[in-house]
Write a protein that holds these residues in place. Structure first.
Motif, short mmCIF file in Angstrom:
data_model
loop_
_atom_site.label_atom_id
_atom_site.label_comp_id
_atom_site.label_asym_id
_atom_site.label_seq_id
_atom_site.Cartn_x
_atom_site.Cartn_y
_atom_site.Cartn_z
N LEU A 217 -19.60 -1.69 2.51
CA LEU A 217 -18.31 -1.07 2.20
C LEU A 217 -18.12 0.25 2.97
CD1 LEU A 217 -18.09 -1.63 -1.68
CD2 LEU A 217 -16.58 -2.63 0.06
N LYS A 218 -19.18 1.03 3.04
CA LYS A 218 -19.08 2.32 3.73
C LYS A 218 -18.99 2.14 5.24
CE LYS A 218 -21.13 5.94 2.00
NZ LYS A 218 -22.08 6.94 1.48
N SER A 219 -19.67 1.12 5.77
CA SER A 219 -19.73 0.93 7.22
C SER A 219 -18.51 0.21 7.78
CB SER A 219 -21.00 0.16 7.60
OG SER A 219 -22.16 0.85 7.18
N TYR A 220 -17.99 -0.77 7.01
CA TYR A 220 -16.95 -1.63 7.57
C TYR A 220 -15.61 -1.56 6.83
CZ TYR A 220 -21.00 -3.56 9.92
OH TYR A 220 -22.15 -3.71 10.68
N ALA A 221 -15.61 -1.03 5.60
CA ALA A 221 -14.34 -0.95 4.86
C ALA A 221 -13.85 0.48 4.72
CB ALA A 221 -14.51 -1.59 3.48
#
Length: 572
Positions: A217-221
């Motif tokens: 979530l933190k890396s891609y969203a």
């Protein structure tokens, strides 16, 4: 009282086989994995860095298994210490925590050396339930901010229970729903995992699954509001150097009451865990040896930056359920955690704080024992009062005050119950031989001659009952020639009871009444001899049974008044 014996590890080595080692190896590996998320969570919740929770599990766990008196006890940081440790760190810093833990370790060793392991088990059950439930509520309270992702700006979080909740409600509008979702998912995974697997702990599955999900979530969203361990702490994947504290008298004096609380709580939890384990494996632990091992662990672990440790019931049960049957499993568990600390600890920085809060919320729920509390409410009001007062003081104030006040109230209630069981009766006319056991039976009731009164004390003659007996003597208001006090059912007499009895004899002598004791047992006889009571009363007035006492009373009543007045007085 149990004697001091060898550590269990050294008693099993002569018949230890490769099959035993294989079983212990598997159990140790699994328990090490089980302990990992708990050690991290307990360290953070206690106000120290996450690796210090693992260091505690490594060093203390190794020592407790090496030197302990239980075959299967697993030691390390536990939820019970979170509240105490956090308070010490906030008020005195980590240096103060080091001093308090060292003192607690020394106290635990002394408890073991003086063979007081069995005495710890006498702490009343309502107190144990009360402060355990209170600790659970306090742990849950400390996790609310991370469970909901609350933001307080620069406003500090109050240390007290009421202040925390006021702050939470004032900032309830700042809930971060991503953090709340992470907490809920973590709790759900921990709850449902046992339905599918008893081997792998739900807390580990929750941490692995949720950490991966949050990383994605933190890396891609672009979700950046979910705090992780790495956002708040700098993690060191190594054992720190040994550090000795700068001891001073002021620190020792201020922290000594806290050290007593740590020692008592550690002793209770470790011996309770060992007792439960005994029932599961059919063994018997050595409580004194176990206390010495717990003390040694709390002396050494703080030197490496560790926090207080004790026997952990959940990890001990996991050890047993996975085949651990000797202290080797506990040693292997410590080695597994050490390897994780040295080689895998950097990965811990990605664990979400909300996930750890979920783990601790489940720990608090299991620790609360609400079913035990609910069932206990059917007990007498006095016992329920002790539980509720201990719970209230633990939550609103702190554990040190709760234990002190709880023990004080329990002691007062115990003395009250002993007083209620001690009966004092007066017999004036006759004795029924069929209800007696200390004189030769007669077919007819034994008549009590005029001028003679018989009082009977049934129960211990201690300070709680002494005043009551004296008041009863005063209320009677009469002055018989002889007053027989039957003490056949008095198991002991304390110094206050002895003082009261001596005063009664002196008062009676001034009123020309002679005291005769009947049925005094050997323990009470020894007390009478040591205190010089024979010189006051006269050994001839201490009789073995009621027949002899009545014969002595008849002899005294036949003497002229001048002779009676010449008996030993207060000045002789």
């Amino acid at each position: 009282m149990s004697t001091l014996g060898k550590p269990k590890l050294f008693t099993i080595l002569h018949h230890y086989t490769q099959a035993h080692f294989t079983s212990d190896l598997m159990a140790g590996i699994i328990v090490g994995i089980v302990a990992l998320p708990l050690a991290i969570a307990f360290g953070i919740a206690s106000g120290v860095s996450p690796e210090k929770g693992i260091i505690t599990a490594v060093v203390a766990g190794f020592i407790i298994s090496l030197l302990g008196g239980s075959r299967v006890q697993i030691g390390g940081p536990t939820g019970a210490f979170i509240v105490i440790v956090y308070g010490i760190v906030q008020q005195y810093g980590e240096a103060g925590l080091l001093v308090a833990t060292l003192m607690a370790g020394a106290l635990l060793i002394l408890l073991g050396i003086f063979r007081l392991g069995a005495v710890i088990k006498f702490i009343p059950y309502p107190i144990i339930i009360g402060f355990t439930a209170g600790i659970a509520v306090t742990i849950f309270t400390t996790q609310i901010a991370d469970l909901l992702g609350l933001k307080f700006g620069n406003e500090p979080i109050p240390a007290d229970f009421v202040g925390k909740w006021i702050l939470y409600f004032r900032h309830i509008h700042s809930i971060d729903w991503w953090n709340a979702a992470v907490s809920a998912l973590s709790i759900l995974l921990i709850t449902v995992t046992p339905r599918f697997s008893r081997k792998i702990p739900g807390s580990l599955i929750a941490i692995v699954v949720v950490t991966i999900a949050v990383y994605l979530l933190k890396s891609y969203a672009g979700i950046g509001t979910i705090d992780t361990i790495g956002d708040r702490f700098s993690i060191r994947a190594e054992l720190p150097d040994v550090a000795l504290p700068a001891l001073n008298w002021d620190a020792v004096r201020e922290l000594f009451p806290v050290a007593i609380t740590i020692a008592i709580l550690g002793a209770i939890e470790s011996l309770l865990s060992a007792t439960v384990a005994d029932g599961m494996i059919g063994d018997k632990h050595d409580s004194n040896t176990e206390l010495i091992a717990q003390g040694a662990a709390n002396l050494i672990a703080p030197l490496f930056g560790g926090i207080p440790a004790t026997g952990a019931i959940a990890r001990t049960m996991a050890n047993i359920n996975n085949g651990g049957r000797s202290p080797m499993a506990g040693i292997i568990h410590a080695v597994v955690l050490l390897l994780i600390l040295l080689f895998l600890m950097p990965l811990a920085q990605y664990i979400p704080m909300a996930c750890l809060a979920g783990v601790l919320a489940v720990v608090a729920y299991n620790m609360s024992g609400w079913r035990s509390v609910k069932a206990f409410m059917k007990n007498p009001v006095a016992d329920v009062s002790v539980l509720l007062i201990t719970f209230f003081l633990t939550v609103v104030f702190d554990l040190t005050i709760a234990i002190e006040v709880g023990l004080l109230i329990a002691c007062v209630l115990f003395m009250r119950r002993v007083m209620e069981t001690t009966e004092i009766s007066v017999i004036r006319n006759e004795l029924d031989p069929h209800q007696e056991s200390d004189f030769v039976l007669h077919e007819e009731n034994l008549k009590i001659p005029p001028g003679i009164e018989i009082y009977e004390i049934n129960g211990p003659y201690f300070f709680g009952i002494a005043t009551r007996f004296e008041e009863m003597m005063s209320q009677m208001g009469d002055r018989p020639h002889v007053r027989i006090i039957r003490m056949r059912k008095v198991p002991f007499i304390d110094s206050t009871g002895m003082h009261n009895l001596s005063n009664l004899c002196r008062m009676s002598q001034r009123e020309k009444t002679t005291i005769v004791l009947s049925g005094v047992n050997e323990a009470v006889h020894k007390t009478l001899r040591k205190t010089g009571f024979y010189e006051l009363l006269g050994e001839e007035n201490i009789c073995p049974n009621i027949n002899a006492a009545l014969d002595r009373a008849l002899e005294l009543t036949k003497r002229p008044a001048a002779t009676l007045s010449s008996l030993p007085s207060a000045s002789e």
